[in-house]
Design a protein around this motif. Structure first.
Motif, PDB file in Angstrom:
ATOM      1  N   PHE A 103       0.848  -1.188   0.000  1.00 31.86           N
ATOM      2  CA  PHE A 103       0.000   0.000   0.000  1.00 31.86           C
ATOM      3  C   PHE A 103       0.889   1.245   0.000  1.00 31.86           C
ATOM      4  CE2 PHE A 103      -2.238  -3.345   2.238  1.00 31.86           C
ATOM      5  CZ  PHE A 103      -3.510  -3.308   1.695  1.00 31.86           C
ATOM      6  N   LYS A 104       0.562   2.209  -0.829  1.00 31.98           N
ATOM      7  CA  LYS A 104       1.246   3.494  -0.724  1.00 31.98           C
ATOM      8  C   LYS A 104       0.643   4.248   0.449  1.00 31.98           C
ATOM      9  CE  LYS A 104       2.794   7.605  -3.175  1.00 31.98           C
ATOM     10  NZ  LYS A 104       2.820   8.354  -4.454  1.00 31.98           N
ATOM     11  N   THR A 105       1.498   4.650   1.369  1.00 35.82           N
ATOM     12  CA  THR A 105       1.032   5.352   2.577  1.00 35.82           C
ATOM     13  C   THR A 105       1.921   6.579   2.776  1.00 35.82           C
ATOM     14  OG1 THR A 105       2.351   3.766   3.877  1.00 35.82           O
ATOM     15  CG2 THR A 105      -0.007   3.347   3.685  1.00 35.82           C
ATOM     16  N   ALA A 106       1.855   7.473   1.823  1.00 36.64           N
ATOM     17  CA  ALA A 106       2.737   8.638   1.777  1.00 36.64           C
ATOM     18  C   ALA A 106       2.309   9.707   2.776  1.00 36.64           C
ATOM     19  CB  ALA A 106       2.758   9.204   0.362  1.00 36.64           C
ATOM     20  N   GLY A 107       3.127  10.749   2.829  1.00 32.44           N
ATOM     21  CA  GLY A 107       2.900  11.862   3.748  1.00 32.44           C
ATOM     22  C   GLY A 107       4.123  12.066   4.604  1.00 32.44           C
ATOM     23  N   HIS A 108       4.539  11.020   5.298  1.00 37.84           N
ATOM     24  CA  HIS A 108       5.783  11.074   6.070  1.00 37.84           C
ATOM     25  C   HIS A 108       6.965  11.251   5.113  1.00 37.84           C
ATOM     26  CE1 HIS A 108       8.375  10.360   9.511  1.00 37.84           C
ATOM     27  NE2 HIS A 108       9.012   9.433   8.846  1.00 37.84           N
ATOM     28  N   THR A 109       6.967  10.455   4.050  1.00 40.74           N
ATOM     29  CA  THR A 109       7.837  10.676   2.902  1.00 40.74           C
ATOM     30  C   THR A 109       6.971  10.547   1.659  1.00 40.74           C
ATOM     31  OG1 THR A 109       8.476   8.359   2.528  1.00 40.74           O
ATOM     32  CG2 THR A 109       9.817   9.642   4.098  1.00 40.74           C
ATOM     33  N   GLU A 110       7.483  10.965   0.534  1.00 45.81           N
ATOM     34  CA  GLU A 110       6.681  10.978  -0.689  1.00 45.81           C
ATOM     35  C   GLU A 110       6.333   9.568  -1.156  1.00 45.81           C
ATOM     36  OE1 GLU A 110       6.852  12.831  -5.242  1.00 45.81           O
ATOM     37  OE2 GLU A 110       8.404  13.322  -3.772  1.00 45.81           O
TER      38      GLU A 110
END
Length: 233
Positions: A103-110
């Motif tokens: 799963f892409k779970t970005a925010g903390h890093t891109e």
């Protein structure tokens, strides 16, 4: 299947997934503890999994691979200098007879990703017990979207986050929801565990839905307000 933590730095957990004499290591920020653990338990390293590129999650990869040549390293594009298997949203692969979903779970890093192995979630710094990672990218929408993905998982899914932040996170949660008895009880339980030096992880998605204010934020605006308050806490 056995999943054990290796403590690293001041508050990191490097997770080791064991199946018989075979092992997978998740987010090895340093090598020494990992190599010692593998040797002590006579484990054969079969893969390394990376959730994102921060040094406290990848710093041990090169040394470990030197000791275990040809080890497959799975990670998102931002870890391409270390990973030889680039993974992204929607991918699935099999290791030790178990299927891993990406799963892409970005925010903390891109490019941060999380990996679901049956009912075990390895979420790096995207989700913590009673908290979530700092939004270093400034993309609060991406982090909020990641939390919505976590909320869709089964309550039984175990949360193997990468840091021992539960106690501080619950103190913050209590400060914003002082009348929430579930959070108060969870803080008491965690305080007792930490006095004994016992890890507070893994948690579960079901538990996080009750004690994690970021998972209960109903709108992006609510999430941003909480995240900025937590940064100042």
């Amino acid at each position: 299947m056995n999943i054990q933590p290796i403590k690293a730095f001041s508050d990191n957990y490097i997770w080791v997934i064991e199946e018989g004499t075979k092992a997978i290591v998740v987010d090895p920020g340093e090598a020494e503890g990992v190599l010692a653990y593998l040797e002590k338990h006579h484990l054969d390293l079969k893969a390394i999994l990376l959730t994102h590129h921060h040094e406290d999650h990848v710093g041990g990869v090169k040394e470990i691979v030197t000791q275990y040549p040809n080890t497959p390293v799975y990670g998102p594009q931002e870890t391409a200098s270390l990973a030889n298997h680039i993974i992204q949203e929607g991918d699935a692969f099999e290791l030790l007879g178990k299927s891993f979903q990406v799963f892409k779970t970005a925010g903390h890093t891109e490019g941060h990703v999380s990996l679901l192995m049956e009912e075990a979630l390895f979420c790096g710094d995207a989700l913590f017990s009673a908290g979530c990672g700092r939004v270093f990218t400034g993309d609060y929408q991406a982090q909020y979207d990641a939390l919505q993905k976590f909320k869709q998982l089964k309550d039984e899914v175990k949360v193997f986050a990468a840091h021992e932040y539960t106690q501080t996170n619950l103190r913050f949660a209590h400060s914003v929801q002082p009348s929430n008895e579930t959070i108060t009880e969870a803080l008491d339980q965690v305080n007792a565990l930490r006095k004994k030096g016992v890890p507070t992880l893994p948690s579960t998605i079901g538990r996080e839905k009750k004690i994690n204010p970021f998972l209960t934020a109903e709108t992006l605006e609510d999430f941003i307000t909480l995240r900025k308050a937590r940064d100042q806490f």
